[in-house]
Scaffold this motif. Structure first.
Motif, PDB file in Angstrom:
ATOM      1  N   ALA A  98     -17.703  32.084  57.822  1.00  0.00           N
ATOM      2  CA  ALA A  98     -18.746  32.495  58.763  1.00  0.00           C
ATOM      3  C   ALA A  98     -18.859  34.011  58.908  1.00  0.00           C
ATOM      4  O   ALA A  98     -19.890  34.513  59.359  1.00  0.00           O
ATOM      5  N   ALA A  99     -17.814  34.742  58.560  1.00  0.00           N
ATOM      6  CA  ALA A  99     -17.844  36.212  58.563  1.00  0.00           C
ATOM      7  C   ALA A  99     -16.715  36.686  57.675  1.00  0.00           C
ATOM      8  O   ALA A  99     -15.579  36.251  57.845  1.00  0.00           O
ATOM      9  N   THR A 100     -17.018  37.571  56.747  1.00  0.00           N
ATOM     10  CA  THR A 100     -16.031  37.964  55.736  1.00  0.00           C
ATOM     11  C   THR A 100     -15.940  39.477  55.690  1.00  0.00           C
ATOM     12  O   THR A 100     -16.742  40.152  55.039  1.00  0.00           O
ATOM     13  N   THR A 148     -25.870  46.936  58.074  1.00  0.00           N
ATOM     14  CA  THR A 148     -25.648  45.787  58.933  1.00  0.00           C
ATOM     15  C   THR A 148     -25.634  44.510  58.098  1.00  0.00           C
ATOM     16  O   THR A 148     -26.517  44.311  57.254  1.00  0.00           O
ATOM     17  N   VAL A 149     -24.647  43.676  58.338  1.00  0.00           N
ATOM     18  CA  VAL A 149     -24.506  42.407  57.623  1.00  0.00           C
ATOM     19  C   VAL A 149     -24.589  41.262  58.627  1.00  0.00           C
ATOM     20  O   VAL A 149     -23.828  41.224  59.604  1.00  0.00           O
ATOM     21  N   HIS A 150     -25.511  40.343  58.371  1.00  0.00           N
ATOM     22  CA  HIS A 150     -25.633  39.126  59.175  1.00  0.00           C
ATOM     23  C   HIS A 150     -25.077  37.959  58.366  1.00  0.00           C
ATOM     24  O   HIS A 150     -25.454  37.773  57.207  1.00  0.00           O
ATOM     25  N   GLN A 151     -24.213  37.199  58.964  1.00  0.00           N
ATOM     26  CA  GLN A 151     -23.556  36.096  58.270  1.00  0.00           C
ATOM     27  C   GLN A 151     -23.303  34.973  59.272  1.00  0.00           C
ATOM     28  O   GLN A 151     -23.254  35.194  60.481  1.00  0.00           O
ATOM     29  N   GLY A 152     -23.150  33.765  58.780  1.00  0.00           N
ATOM     30  CA  GLY A 152     -22.706  32.657  59.616  1.00  0.00           C
ATOM     31  C   GLY A 152     -23.796  31.860  60.286  1.00  0.00           C
ATOM     32  O   GLY A 152     -23.539  30.741  60.738  1.00  0.00           O
ATOM     33  N   HIS A 153     -25.027  32.386  60.352  1.00  0.00           N
ATOM     34  CA  HIS A 153     -26.043  31.626  61.091  1.00  0.00           C
ATOM     35  C   HIS A 153     -26.456  30.365  60.358  1.00  0.00           C
ATOM     36  O   HIS A 153     -26.915  29.400  60.971  1.00  0.00           O
ATOM     37  N   HIS A 154     -26.253  30.319  59.032  1.00  0.00           N
ATOM     38  CA  HIS A 154     -26.525  29.092  58.287  1.00  0.00           C
ATOM     39  C   HIS A 154     -25.541  27.979  58.663  1.00  0.00           C
ATOM     40  O   HIS A 154     -25.806  26.806  58.426  1.00  0.00           O
ATOM     41  N   MET A 155     -24.399  28.370  59.246  1.00  0.00           N
ATOM     42  CA  MET A 155     -23.374  27.424  59.671  1.00  0.00           C
ATOM     43  C   MET A 155     -23.422  27.168  61.169  1.00  0.00           C
ATOM     44  O   MET A 155     -22.582  26.437  61.695  1.00  0.00           O
ATOM     45  N   GLY A 156     -24.358  27.803  61.863  1.00  0.00           N
ATOM     46  CA  GLY A 156     -24.394  27.693  63.310  1.00  0.00           C
ATOM     47  C   GLY A 156     -23.390  28.576  64.018  1.00  0.00           C
ATOM     48  O   GLY A 156     -23.134  28.395  65.210  1.00  0.00           O
ATOM     49  N   LEU A 169     -21.576  42.084  61.344  1.00  0.00           N
ATOM     50  CA  LEU A 169     -20.609  43.022  60.777  1.00  0.00           C
ATOM     51  C   LEU A 169     -21.320  44.352  60.534  1.00  0.00           C
ATOM     52  O   LEU A 169     -22.427  44.380  59.972  1.00  0.00           O
ATOM     53  N   THR A 170     -20.682  45.433  60.937  1.00  0.00           N
ATOM     54  CA  THR A 170     -21.228  46.770  60.719  1.00  0.00           C
ATOM     55  C   THR A 170     -20.369  47.484  59.683  1.00  0.00           C
ATOM     56  O   THR A 170     -19.144  47.533  59.822  1.00  0.00           O
TER      57      THR A 170
END
Length: 278
Positions: free
Chosen positions: A218-220, A244-252, A257-258
């Protein structure tokens, strides 16, 4: 010994990437650490052993294996320590080298910034790229024609796979067994970063993690550092740069991450972390 439960790269316990923080861990052997990580079931857990100089030896375990370095568990561990003793600088000694971390508090929110080891980027052999795409169930036309498929190191090797649209990223449905076998063959111990460039400084990413026995991360944090190294290597951002990195929303489990990319050296990855009520 305490086993703390945190979620990193979020201010919401329902978001971010969960991690165990085990402190102190100096009485545990590798088998015991692996058993605890498997029982917790988080994508990674950090095992901290205090040193006489105030720094910490840190080992990271996924449910299925030890990994050399983990960014989100580093952020979680740093925030957990800051909640105990107050914000400030920390030093983590990991399998990939010394990782400096700084924790800060602003408006009641604790954040941590890690600095990765120096990055390097290599181009995969054409046949390896073909096999990687096949395992990801992606076609060559699914890739962003403006960005190359490369492999970036920031403590872990992360294949960086840029796709052409948010829809392609959302539809990612890879072959777990095939990707697991390929990553084991290549010695890739962390994640594959499949990414979509929203604009020059914003990315959406998804990170399959078969080596850890995890379908998706969900965040790496280490992959975010590798992305910074990738962008610097290609000259795609004016340095120093913030991404800016957006991650995890596909998993709910949305995560933020900056990434700060200096002209040389390690990449800074920042985020908040919150304790879980378990």
């Amino acid at each position: 010994m305490e086993i703390l439960h945190y979620s990193a790269f979020t201010t919401d316990p329902d978001g971010g990437n969960q991690a165990g923080v085990i402190l102190p861990a100096d009485t545990l052997d590798s088998r015991q650490m692996q058993a605890i990580a498997a029982k917790l079931g988080y994508s990674e857990s950090a095992f901290l052993s205090p040193r006489a100089d105030g720094s910490f030896k840190v080992r990271y375990f996924a449910p299925a294996a030890e990994v050399p370095f983990c960014g989100h568990a580093t952020i979680a561990a740093a925030v957990a320590l800051a909640r105990k003793t107050g914000p400030g600088p920390l030093t983590f000694h990991t399998a990939v080298g010394e990782i400096p971390v700084v924790t800060r508090e602003l408006d009641g929110i604790l954040t941590a910034t890690l600095t990765s080891v120096d990055t390097k980027v290599v181009e995969p052999a054409p046949e390896l790229a073909v096999r990687l795409l096949a395992a990801l169930r992606l076609r060559p036309q699914d890739l962003d024609p403006a960005l190359p498929l490369l492999i970036s190191f920031s403590g872990n090797w992360h294949p960086m796979v840029p796709v052409a649209s948010a829809a392609i990223l959302a539809g990612l449905d890879y072959d777990f067994a095939a990707l697991e076998a390929l990553m084991a063959e290549q010695g890739w111990q962390a994640t594959v970063s499949v990414m979509y460039r929203v604009d020059g400084h914003t990315f959406e990413v998804r990170n399959p993690f078969p080596p850890g026995g995890v379908r998706e991360d969900a965040a790496t944090g280490s992959a975010a550092a590798s992305l910074g190294g990738y962008l610097r290597h290609l000259g795609l951002v004016a340095l120093p740069a913030d991404v800016t990195v957006h991650q995890g929303h596909h998993m709910g489990r949305p995560s933020l991450l900056t990434v700060h990319i200096p002209e040389t050296g390690g990449i800074d990855v920042s985020g908040s972390a919150v304790p879980l009520d378990v």
